[in-house]
Write an enzyme that holds these catalytic residues in place. Sequence first.
Site, PDB file in Angstrom:
ATOM      1  N   PRO A  94       0.930  -0.596  -0.167  1.00 24.43           N
ATOM      2  CA  PRO A  94      -0.157  -0.512   0.402  1.00 24.43           C
ATOM      3  C   PRO A  94       0.894   1.189   0.245  1.00 24.43           C
ATOM      4  O   PRO A  94       0.213   2.293  -1.071  1.00 24.43           O
ATOM      5  CB  PRO A  94      -0.674  -0.001   1.062  1.00 24.43           C
ATOM      6  CG  PRO A  94      -0.941  -1.483   1.811  1.00 24.43           C
ATOM      7  CD  PRO A  94       0.538  -2.146   1.021  1.00 24.43           C
ATOM      8  N   TYR A  95       2.000   1.459   0.601  1.00 26.53           N
ATOM      9  CA  TYR A  95       2.814   2.252   1.358  1.00 26.53           C
ATOM     10  C   TYR A  95       3.471   2.617  -0.249  1.00 26.53           C
ATOM     11  O   TYR A  95       3.555   3.783  -0.568  1.00 26.53           O
ATOM     12  CB  TYR A  95       3.728   2.380   1.936  1.00 26.53           C
ATOM     13  CG  TYR A  95       4.849   3.572   1.972  1.00 26.53           C
ATOM     14  CD1 TYR A  95       4.766   4.827   2.681  1.00 26.53           C
ATOM     15  CD2 TYR A  95       6.156   2.970   2.276  1.00 26.53           C
ATOM     16  CE1 TYR A  95       5.655   5.671   2.730  1.00 26.53           C
ATOM     17  CE2 TYR A  95       7.040   4.130   2.050  1.00 26.53           C
ATOM     18  CZ  TYR A  95       6.738   5.948   2.452  1.00 26.53           C
ATOM     19  OH  TYR A  95       7.531   6.055   2.370  1.00 26.53           O
ATOM     20  N   ILE A  96       4.020   1.380  -1.399  1.00 25.22           N
ATOM     21  CA  ILE A  96       4.529   2.004  -2.489  1.00 25.22           C
ATOM     22  C   ILE A  96       3.557   2.696  -3.249  1.00 25.22           C
ATOM     23  O   ILE A  96       4.481   3.203  -4.574  1.00 25.22           O
ATOM     24  CB  ILE A  96       5.902   0.447  -3.190  1.00 25.22           C
ATOM     25  CG1 ILE A  96       6.703   0.375  -2.155  1.00 25.22           C
ATOM     26  CG2 ILE A  96       5.767   0.571  -4.525  1.00 25.22           C
ATOM     27  CD1 ILE A  96       7.683  -1.126  -1.868  1.00 25.22           C
ATOM     28  N   SER A 147       1.157   4.059  -3.041  1.00 26.02           N
ATOM     29  CA  SER A 147       0.354   5.494  -2.491  1.00 26.02           C
ATOM     30  C   SER A 147       1.505   6.305  -3.508  1.00 26.02           C
ATOM     31  O   SER A 147       1.616   7.686  -3.876  1.00 26.02           O
ATOM     32  CB  SER A 147       0.102   5.716  -1.342  1.00 26.02           C
ATOM     33  OG  SER A 147       1.205   5.619   0.105  1.00 26.02           O
TER      34      SER A 147
END
Length: 246
Positions: free
Chosen positions: A153-155, A157
Amino acid sequence: MSNNTNKAAIVTGASRGIGRAIALRLARDGFDITVHYVGNEAKAQDTVAAVEALGCRAIAVQGDVAQPADVARLFDTAQDAFGRVDVVVNSAGMMPMAAISPDNLDAFDKVIATNLRGTFLVLGEAARRLQEGGRIVAISTSVIAKSFPGYGPYIASKAGAEELVRVLANEMRGRGITVNAVAPGPVGTELFFNGKTAQQIEGIAKLAPLERIGEPDEIANAVAFLTGPDGAWVNAQVLRVNGGFA
């Protein structure tokens, strides 16, 4: 001392970590600072006091970068306080660890809201407000190149945010406004250390050829380059400040 001829910068997520370091570095470069924060007013006021100790003016503004009304109010308040906005640095972000699974959809939605929707809103408002010579910088991450488990999810975003930077740079054609991103490697902040063991931190530090964790000031220095006179010909770029991490 600060005066009305100072340039002014908005730094989101500036109550601590990389955002705080950026706010202080820009203050050293003579910018009045709008310190955006989400929830920790005390930390935000600490940043304000630190900026003022450097001889520049500062205000703290609370808000959620994922909410259009909050972002508009942030810019309105900054313009009311300082009469101008010359630089916008979007450093607000979150980094929950979550595997790619339907069970983690809530975590995915939260990080996309803050990191990607928030970037869209902050960059969009900056595009609307900045004048000729303005500078926009988004904070991304070098972990994009590593594809570590749990970072999906972080990557996602941050990869999206980098593409928004490139598109906005083209949309600013003819206005003399640069749009860039800085993508830190591992940096010694509360966000990075949270949930990691000493062994994990040591292992991550060894991944870069320089074999250490970066410092917030080193990221702030890169932002200062992009927002200062020496960065005037750099546009639509992602500057990876990571000791060779990726």
